[in-house]
Design a protein around this motif. Structure first.
Motif, PDB file in Angstrom:
ATOM      1  N   LEU A 634      35.470 122.231 109.921  1.00 20.62           N
ATOM      2  CA  LEU A 634      36.680 121.716 109.282  1.00 20.62           C
ATOM      3  C   LEU A 634      36.776 120.198 109.382  1.00 20.62           C
ATOM      4  CD1 LEU A 634      39.314 122.094 107.788  1.00 20.62           C
ATOM      5  CD2 LEU A 634      40.408 122.720 109.955  1.00 20.62           C
ATOM      6  N   PRO A 635      36.645 119.593 110.565  1.00 20.85           N
ATOM      7  CA  PRO A 635      36.675 118.124 110.611  1.00 20.85           C
ATOM      8  C   PRO A 635      35.563 117.491 109.783  1.00 20.85           C
ATOM      9  CG  PRO A 635      36.918 119.050 112.811  1.00 20.85           C
ATOM     10  CD  PRO A 635      36.535 120.182 111.918  1.00 20.85           C
ATOM     11  N   SER A 636      34.400 118.162 109.776  1.00 21.04           N
ATOM     12  CA  SER A 636      33.280 117.630 108.999  1.00 21.04           C
ATOM     13  C   SER A 636      33.599 117.617 107.509  1.00 21.04           C
ATOM     14  CB  SER A 636      32.027 118.477 109.263  1.00 21.04           C
ATOM     15  OG  SER A 636      30.940 118.026 108.495  1.00 21.04           O
ATOM     16  N   SER A 637      34.201 118.689 107.014  1.00 17.74           N
ATOM     17  CA  SER A 637      34.550 118.757 105.593  1.00 17.74           C
ATOM     18  C   SER A 637      35.651 117.765 105.244  1.00 17.74           C
ATOM     19  CB  SER A 637      34.981 120.177 105.229  1.00 17.74           C
ATOM     20  OG  SER A 637      33.886 121.070 105.335  1.00 17.74           O
ATOM     21  N   LEU A 638      36.603 117.601 106.132  1.00 19.43           N
ATOM     22  CA  LEU A 638      37.661 116.615 105.894  1.00 19.43           C
ATOM     23  C   LEU A 638      37.067 115.210 105.807  1.00 19.43           C
ATOM     24  CD1 LEU A 638      40.354 118.073 108.304  1.00 19.43           C
ATOM     25  CD2 LEU A 638      40.701 117.711 105.855  1.00 19.43           C
ATOM     26  N   GLU A 639      36.154 114.900 106.695  1.00 24.07           N
ATOM     27  CA  GLU A 639      35.506 113.594 106.671  1.00 24.07           C
ATOM     28  C   GLU A 639      34.706 113.414 105.382  1.00 24.07           C
ATOM     29  OE1 GLU A 639      33.982 109.911 107.376  1.00 24.07           O
ATOM     30  OE2 GLU A 639      35.662 110.901 108.360  1.00 24.07           O
ATOM     31  N   SER A 640      34.049 114.481 104.951  1.00 22.83           N
ATOM     32  CA  SER A 640      33.254 114.401 103.732  1.00 22.83           C
ATOM     33  C   SER A 640      34.102 114.005 102.535  1.00 22.83           C
ATOM     34  CB  SER A 640      32.596 115.753 103.462  1.00 22.83           C
ATOM     35  OG  SER A 640      31.953 115.774 102.210  1.00 22.83           O
ATOM     36  N   THR A 641      35.360 114.446 102.515  1.00 26.37           N
ATOM     37  CA  THR A 641      36.232 114.148 101.381  1.00 26.37           C
ATOM     38  C   THR A 641      37.005 112.844 101.562  1.00 26.37           C
ATOM     39  OG1 THR A 641      38.043 115.441 102.341  1.00 26.37           O
ATOM     40  CG2 THR A 641      36.520 116.594 100.897  1.00 26.37           C
ATOM     41  N   GLY A 642      36.736 112.117 102.623  1.00 25.47           N
ATOM     42  CA  GLY A 642      37.396 110.842 102.840  1.00 25.47           C
ATOM     43  C   GLY A 642      38.717 110.941 103.571  1.00 25.47           C
ATOM     44  N   ASN A 673      31.338 114.664 115.382  1.00 27.60           N
ATOM     45  CA  ASN A 673      31.975 114.576 114.064  1.00 27.60           C
ATOM     46  C   ASN A 673      33.184 113.637 114.102  1.00 27.60           C
ATOM     47  OD1 ASN A 673      30.181 116.271 112.784  1.00 27.60           O
ATOM     48  ND2 ASN A 673      31.417 118.105 113.056  1.00 27.60           N
ATOM     49  N   GLN A 674      33.937 113.734 115.176  1.00 27.96           N
ATOM     50  CA  GLN A 674      35.094 112.846 115.311  1.00 27.96           C
ATOM     51  C   GLN A 674      34.643 111.383 115.405  1.00 27.96           C
ATOM     52  OE1 GLN A 674      37.577 112.905 118.979  1.00 27.96           O
ATOM     53  NE2 GLN A 674      39.273 113.408 117.602  1.00 27.96           N
ATOM     54  N   ALA A 675      33.525 111.159 116.072  1.00 29.85           N
ATOM     55  CA  ALA A 675      32.999 109.791 116.166  1.00 29.85           C
ATOM     56  C   ALA A 675      32.719 109.223 114.783  1.00 29.85           C
ATOM     57  CB  ALA A 675      31.721 109.780 117.011  1.00 29.85           C
ATOM     58  N   GLN A 676      32.216 110.062 113.874  1.00 28.27           N
ATOM     59  CA  GLN A 676      31.961 109.591 112.516  1.00 28.27           C
ATOM     60  C   GLN A 676      33.261 109.219 111.800  1.00 28.27           C
ATOM     61  OE1 GLN A 676      30.163 112.407 109.761  1.00 28.27           O
ATOM     62  NE2 GLN A 676      29.021 110.749 108.791  1.00 28.27           N
ATOM     63  N   SER A 677      34.297 110.022 112.015  1.00 29.47           N
ATOM     64  CA  SER A 677      35.582 109.718 111.382  1.00 29.47           C
ATOM     65  C   SER A 677      36.170 108.423 111.938  1.00 29.47           C
ATOM     66  CB  SER A 677      36.556 110.880 111.584  1.00 29.47           C
ATOM     67  OG  SER A 677      36.087 112.045 110.946  1.00 29.47           O
ATOM     68  N   TYR A 678      36.075 108.239 113.239  1.00 29.91           N
ATOM     69  CA  TYR A 678      36.537 106.974 113.824  1.00 29.91           C
ATOM     70  C   TYR A 678      35.748 105.797 113.244  1.00 29.91           C
ATOM     71  CZ  TYR A 678      39.480 109.051 117.513  1.00 29.91           C
ATOM     72  OH  TYR A 678      40.468 109.698 118.202  1.00 29.91           O
ATOM     73  N   PHE A 679      34.458 105.980 113.035  1.00 31.27           N
ATOM     74  CA  PHE A 679      33.628 104.924 112.462  1.00 31.27           C
ATOM     75  C   PHE A 679      34.122 104.583 111.062  1.00 31.27           C
ATOM     76  CE2 PHE A 679      30.054 103.289 110.056  1.00 31.27           C
ATOM     77  CZ  PHE A 679      29.461 102.384 110.924  1.00 31.27           C
ATOM     78  N   SER A 680      34.381 105.604 110.261  1.00 30.60           N
ATOM     79  CA  SER A 680      34.868 105.369 108.895  1.00 30.60           C
ATOM     80  C   SER A 680      36.182 104.608 108.891  1.00 30.60           C
ATOM     81  CB  SER A 680      35.043 106.701 108.168  1.00 30.60           C
ATOM     82  OG  SER A 680      33.817 107.374 108.025  1.00 30.60           O
ATOM     83  N   GLU A 685      35.339 101.290 118.600  1.00 29.14           N
ATOM     84  CA  GLU A 685      35.336 101.522 120.045  1.00 29.14           C
ATOM     85  C   GLU A 685      35.678 102.983 120.356  1.00 29.14           C
ATOM     86  OE1 GLU A 685      34.296  99.678 122.663  1.00 29.14           O
ATOM     87  OE2 GLU A 685      33.496  98.537 120.978  1.00 29.14           O
ATOM     88  N   GLU A 686      36.618 103.540 119.594  1.00 30.71           N
ATOM     89  CA  GLU A 686      36.931 104.954 119.762  1.00 30.71           C
ATOM     90  C   GLU A 686      35.763 105.827 119.317  1.00 30.71           C
ATOM     91  OE1 GLU A 686      41.386 105.910 118.829  1.00 30.71           O
ATOM     92  OE2 GLU A 686      40.863 104.073 117.758  1.00 30.71           O
ATOM     93  N   SER A 687      35.041 105.365 118.309  1.00 34.53           N
ATOM     94  CA  SER A 687      33.851 106.088 117.872  1.00 34.53           C
ATOM     95  C   SER A 687      32.806 106.114 118.977  1.00 34.53           C
ATOM     96  CB  SER A 687      33.269 105.424 116.618  1.00 34.53           C
ATOM     97  OG  SER A 687      32.105 106.094 116.189  1.00 34.53           O
ATOM     98  N   ARG A 688      32.605 104.965 119.588  1.00 37.54           N
ATOM     99  CA  ARG A 688      31.637 104.903 120.693  1.00 37.54           C
ATOM    100  C   ARG A 688      32.067 105.792 121.853  1.00 37.54           C
ATOM    101  NH1 ARG A 688      31.485 102.846 125.328  1.00 37.54           N
ATOM    102  NH2 ARG A 688      33.473 101.791 125.018  1.00 37.54           N
ATOM    103  N   ALA A 689      33.355 105.773 122.178  1.00 35.03           N
ATOM    104  CA  ALA A 689      33.853 106.611 123.276  1.00 35.03           C
ATOM    105  C   ALA A 689      33.671 108.092 122.951  1.00 35.03           C
ATOM    106  CB  ALA A 689      35.325 106.309 123.545  1.00 35.03           C
ATOM    107  N   ALA A 690      33.900 108.465 121.687  1.00 32.85           N
ATOM    108  CA  ALA A 690      33.752 109.872 121.298  1.00 32.85           C
ATOM    109  C   ALA A 690      32.307 110.323 121.422  1.00 32.85           C
ATOM    110  CB  ALA A 690      34.250 110.072 119.870  1.00 32.85           C
ATOM    111  N   ARG A 711      24.960 107.422 117.273  1.00 35.18           N
ATOM    112  CA  ARG A 711      24.662 106.183 117.998  1.00 35.18           C
ATOM    113  C   ARG A 711      23.828 105.229 117.129  1.00 35.18           C
ATOM    114  NH1 ARG A 711      23.733 108.728 124.098  1.00 35.18           N
ATOM    115  NH2 ARG A 711      25.855 108.240 124.809  1.00 35.18           N
ATOM    116  N   THR A 712      22.971 105.798 116.285  1.00 39.90           N
ATOM    117  CA  THR A 712      22.191 104.954 115.377  1.00 39.90           C
ATOM    118  C   THR A 712      23.106 104.257 114.381  1.00 39.90           C
ATOM    119  OG1 THR A 712      20.412 106.601 115.563  1.00 39.90           O
ATOM    120  CG2 THR A 712      20.178 104.914 113.879  1.00 39.90           C
ATOM    121  N   ASP A 713      24.079 104.992 113.847  1.00 38.31           N
ATOM    122  CA  ASP A 713      25.042 104.386 112.912  1.00 38.31           C
ATOM    123  C   ASP A 713      25.692 103.146 113.530  1.00 38.31           C
ATOM    124  OD1 ASP A 713      24.905 106.032 110.643  1.00 38.31           O
ATOM    125  OD2 ASP A 713      26.223 107.531 111.534  1.00 38.31           O
TER     126      ASP A 713
END
Length: 1015
Positions: A634-642, A673-680, A685-690, A711-713
């Motif tokens: 679910l979080p992954s699909s939400l992120e996919s749609t922006g 997955n949450q780290a990716q959303s924080y990155f977007s 910093e929250e992305s790194r912590a996640a 981490r590569t992102d």
């Protein structure tokens, strides 16, 4: 049961082991600081492991540590599931009743599988997550109970441990991170031969920096002398010390037995045996007849035998039994077992010597008597041990007719405790016994226990007896759940060979689905051929649970590998069939897949609504497997749609679900997955912590690969290219290439393209993209494919004007355009990326205008994507400067982009903005700072203005124009009527002023900024 019996300690003085004891004692101080400690204590049988640990535990109690000891139980060749942990937890419960109750709160039902006294175990979830949940909850229990006081947990005789105990111990050693906890495990090193099941665990633990290993050596002659002094209470003669040292070779237990025999012989050692076994048997044979009989009976009963069971098997009157036990205890051969009303041998070597001395017929009869006594009165042993011990006794009695039903029932009990490795061992034992049991007995066996949706062999709904194929299905599932996928695959293959001679499409289809899953998880292939075979087998048949499972598995596979309309249709059919046969768990899995695919097809609200509905229903039914998958998808699909903010919220819910149910690997997926959303969202910093929180939780290869991808992102965006290269290598090592899912392939290709370009390997960057292009960027992969297309177009634009790159550019750009046209832009974030890629394609061809970038900025502005918007503003400012030379709007764009890049720590972007601002003489002024004066109306046009911003003289501009046209220094000299040396000096100055390192880069810059008219 005997009352208090006087016993004497053979070695009252603790000898030697100063360094080892210091190492153990040091763990108390470390644990007291909140750092859990893990130690392995090994040595040959009788070398003094137990005595060392006892000495340490005495010191620990003096420091007010709570001590809990549990021993691995041997029943013949079988170990009881989780036996040492159950014993240790009972000890903790007695010592810290309130603390343990508080630490257990809410998890009693799950942890009752380890400690049945906690109450009724929760209804088994029957999925691969069961063992992981139990292990994680056990780790948390120990961390909580040791939060405020030091707890020492000792697990003895690990060489006898069952597989589930070994796996749990390894899990604890890997994952314990907090608490004042010391975990010590002892094992017999001389028993751990090359094929011993403990050997791989020891090798694994040796690689953990958090685990220390202590190996005990034999005593020196001086230490043997001190040991004898303590035992004999007098200083022994040097000759006696020499004799006993030579005979014992420094083994502490052998020294004790020799010293005991010397006492019995009046100090004469001349008649002593050199064999420890003979020495022990001589002492047994010196006992009264009834005591010898009790010793032989006890030796076959297991590590510890309860008094009521021993009485039932021995067949002695109470007075005779008490007298026999008193004699054996008085001779220091037997001891009352701690925390139970039973007995054990003082040392396992004594039990082994007595057991080895039994004749085969004696051993068989004793095991039969144990089995008969336990069968007649099950209350003679603890309930959680009953089934396993009865199965072991009947098997050792060589009675297949009795053993097969008992073994099958023990397998059921093992499954209920999530002891899947023991379940598998018992089921394989049942297969071994199968042909030795008459058909009439097999017709009375229990029905199929659990094998997912596998159909009973006769198709009956009642209590039909187990069939051999049923047994193989149960074993295949047990092997898979227990992590032995190689064995599960072997069982599936064997079953399919049997079924190849029969007309059994449903069962064959079920085994093909198993084989598909196992091929994928073992990285032997993508599993599609196996699924296709299963689909062929069920095609045209009436709806069934197997049919629904086949369709759901195929739809799930398609969603990961070939998303698109056909896969969505397959998901619809899977939902329909699951509803028809009433399999709600399969239905929910299929609906989750359908929701995901519906979103990819543009039905965002409909798809998300279905996924939310599945999540809520799964939680209502407590379907942990579906809950776990929904928490990830679910979080992954939400992120996919922006919808990144909503994705963060959904991930928080998923983290709570996974953490509460002890699913660390799933929690790692959710956090990544949450780290990716924080990155977007630009919350790096929250992305790194996640992602840092996800890393220690990841257990599977795919979860670890996902962590490395995130981490590569971050590393690439922040300019840490060394870290990015390391993480990309980790990602590829974890994920491999055997199961080419777009979600695991496309992002690493993008990372590799960026790294190659950054390192100047532009042809390698092209090759990486071309290889993925050939594999495909199908609809449904927009979230991964669009950023890749943007990256490739951007790199080609940056390389415009490099002579070596010109030849292949049109083909690359055409590939990008072709893929872009094939990807539906059905949601705003995909559409925004489409506009961005079009702008970069125009820039790569030297045809971009400010309008290209204005449209891209307008597309990204409402999407809460600050990094992408900053990239767009940078290019928009560049296009304005090239097209019109108007610094005012360009300055505003550059300042806004630079502020974001600086806040994010996006160093490469910030440096590019600073370079452009410097060349355009735009100050990146902060709030309240004065911007530079704008250019005068009579200044030259935009191209000449840009040239001037580099500080090139008129002559250098002429030289630069010729460099951009591909002229050599000699041709430049001829064209401008100067010497080649002068031309060379001009070229060097130009490279320095342009901040480029080669003629090719200088030419590319001229083409990209359109500095000179095309002649």
């Amino acid at each position: 049961m005997l009352g208090d019996v006087e016993t004497n300690t053979v070695s009252p003085v603790f000898v030697g082991r100063a360094a080892e004891l210091a190492a153990l004692t040091d763990t108390l101080a470390r644990a007291g600081a909140g750092e859990p400690q893990a130690l392995l204590v090994g040595g040959e049988a009788g070398v003094g492991k137990t005595r060392l640990v006892e000495e340490f535990l005495t010191a620990a109690r003096r420091r007010e540590a709570v001590v809990a000891v549990g021993g691995c139980v041997e029943i013949g060749a079988d170990g009881l599931p989780f036996a040492p942990f159950a014993t240790a937890l009972r000890a903790l419960r007695r010592a810290l009743p309130e603390e343990l109750t508080k630490a257990l709160a809410g998890q009693e039902g799950e942890l009752a599988r380890l400690l049945p006294e906690l109450g009724e175990a929760e209804r088994a979830a029957n999925d691969e997550h069961g063992t992981a949940r139990l292990f994680e909850l056990t780790a948390r229990l120990l961390e909580r109970v040791s939060a405020t006081r030091t707890v020492v947990l000792v697990l003895e005789d690990l060489h006898w441990a069952d597989a589930s105990t070994r796996h749990l111990l390894a899990y604890l050693f890997r994952t314990l991170r907090s608490g004042r906890l010391v975990v010590i495990a002892t094992y017999r090193a001389d028993d751990v031969h090359r094929r011993h099941p403990l050997r791989p665990l020891l090798a694994e633990l040796d690689r953990l920096r958090t685990v220390r290993r202590i190996e005990l050596d034999r005593f020196s002659r001086a230490e043997v002398g001190r040991q004898l002094t303590g035992i004999l209470a007098v200083l022994p003669d040097a000759a006696l010390v020499d004799d006993i040292f030579d005979r014992s070779d420094g083994n502490a237990f052998f020294v004790e037995e020799l010293a005991r025999s010397v006492e019995c012989c009046g100090g004469d050692s001349s008649g002593l045996s050199d064999s420890l076994r003979d020495l022990l048997l001589v002492r047994v044979e010196a006992l009264p007849e009834h005591a010898q009989r009790i010793a032989r009976t006890l030796a076959e009963g297991g590590s510890t035998v309860e008094h009521p069971l021993l009485a039932a098997v021995a067949g002695l009157a109470d007075d005779e039994l008490d007298a026999a036990l008193r004699a054996a205890v008085g001779a220091n051969l037997l001891l009352p077992a701690p925390d139970t009303d039973g007995y054990r041998f003082r040392h396992s070597l004594v039990r082994e010597a007595v057991s080895d001395d039994l004749l085969p017929g004696e051993r068989t009869r004793l095991n039969r008597r144990y089995a008969e006594a336990l069968e007649a009165d099950p209350s003679l042993v603890r309930a959680d041990e009953r089934a396993a011990r009865l199965a072991s006794y009947w098997y050792a009695a060589h009675d297949a007719v009795k053993a097969l039903p008992a073994v099958l029932q023990a397998a059921v009990e093992a499954r209920r405790r999530y002891a899947y490795s023991e379940q598998l061992r018992l089921l394989e034992r049942a297969m071994e016994l199968w042909d030795d049991v008459p058909d009439a007995v097999r017709a009375t066996l229990r029905p199929l226990d659990y094998a997912e949706v596998y159909p009973r062999c006769d198709g009956a709904q009642g209590a039909s007896p187990l069939n051999y194929l049923d047994l193989m299905a149960e074993a295949a599932v047990a092997a898979r759940f227990g992590g032995d996928r190689e064995r599960a695959l072997a069982l599936a293959k064997k079953a399919l060979r049997i079924l190849s001679t029969e007309s059994d499409p449903l069962r064959a289809a079920w085994f093909w689905v198993q084989r598909s899953y196992l091929m994928q998880s073992l990285s032997r292939g993508d599993g599609w051929q196996e699924l296709a075979t299963a689909q062929d087998l069920v095609r045209g048949m009436q709806p069934s649970a197997v049919h629904a499972d086949v369709l759901a598995s195929a739809a799930s596979w398609g969603a990961l590998h070939r998303p698109g309309p056909e896969t969505l249709t397959a998901a619809d059919r899977a939902v329909e069939y699951a509803q028809l046969v009433g399999e709600e768990s399969i239905e929910l899995q299929a609906r989750l897949t359908r929701g995901w695919l519906t979103i990819d097809a543009g039905g965002v609200e409909e798809g998300l609504g279905e996924m939310y509905g599945v999540r809520d229903r799964a939680e209502e039914l407590h379907l942990v497997g579906v809950m776990s998958r929904a928490s990830i998808n679910l979080p992954s699909s939400l992120e996919s749609t922006g919808r990144s903010l909503e994705a963060v919220s959904a991930a928080d819910h998923g983290i709570e679900i996974c953490h509460g149910h002890g699913l660390p690997d799933s929690e790692a997926w959710v956090r990544a997955n949450q780290a990716q959303s924080y990155f977007s969202l630009g919350r790096w910093e929250e992305s790194r912590a996640a992602v840092d929180a996800a890393a220690p939780l990841a257990r599977s290869r795919k979860a670890n690969g996902l962590v490395a991808c995130r981490r590569t992102d971050l590393a690439l965006a922040r300019g840490d290219f060394e870290e990015a290269e390391e993480q990309l290598a980790l990602n590829r090592r974890h994920l491999g290439l055997h199961d080419p899912q777009p979600q695991h392939l496309i992002s690493p290709v993008r990372h590799a393209v960026i790294l190659a370009a950054q390192q100047g390997r532009l042809f390698d960057a092209r090759a990486a993209f071309e290889a993925q292009s050939e594999t495909g960027l199908p609809p449904g992969t927009q979230r991964y494919s669009l950023p890749l297309l943007h990256t490739v177009a951007s790199i080609e634009a940056d390389a415009r004007g490099l002579p070596a790159m010109e030849a292949g550019r049109p083909a690359i750009l055409e590939r990008v355009r072709r893929h872009l046209k094939q990807l539906p832009m059905l949601v705003p974030v995909w559409a925004a990326y489409g506009v961005l890629v079009e702008a970069e394609l125009a820039r790569a061809e030297g045809e971009d205008t400010p309008d290209h970038w204005r449209r891209a900025a307008e597309a990204f502005a409402p999407l809460q994507r600050p990094y992408e918007l900053a990239q767009v503003r940078h290019r928009w400012a560049e296009a304005i400067l090239v097209a019109t030379g108007d610094r005012t709007p360009a300055a505003a764009l550059l300042r806004a982009a630079h502020a974001v890049a600086s806040e994010l720590g996006a160093r490469p972007l910030a440096e590019s903005i600073e370079l452009l601002a410097g060349r355009a003489r735009v100050a990146l002024a902060g709030a309240g700072e004065e911007a530079p004066e704008e250019q005068a109306p009579d200044e030259p046009g935009p191209a000449l203005d840009a040239l001037g911003s580099f500080g090139l003289t008129s002559r250098e501009q002429e030289v630069h124009r010729l460099v951009a046209a591909g002229y050599t220094n000699r041709r430049i000299a001829e064209e401008l009527y100067i010497s080649p040396k002068t031309a060379s000096v001009h070229v060097s100055n130009i490279l320095a002023k342009l901040s480029v390192s080669s003629r090719g880069e200088a030419a590319a810059l001229a083409h990209r900024l359109r500095l000179y008219a095309v002649s």
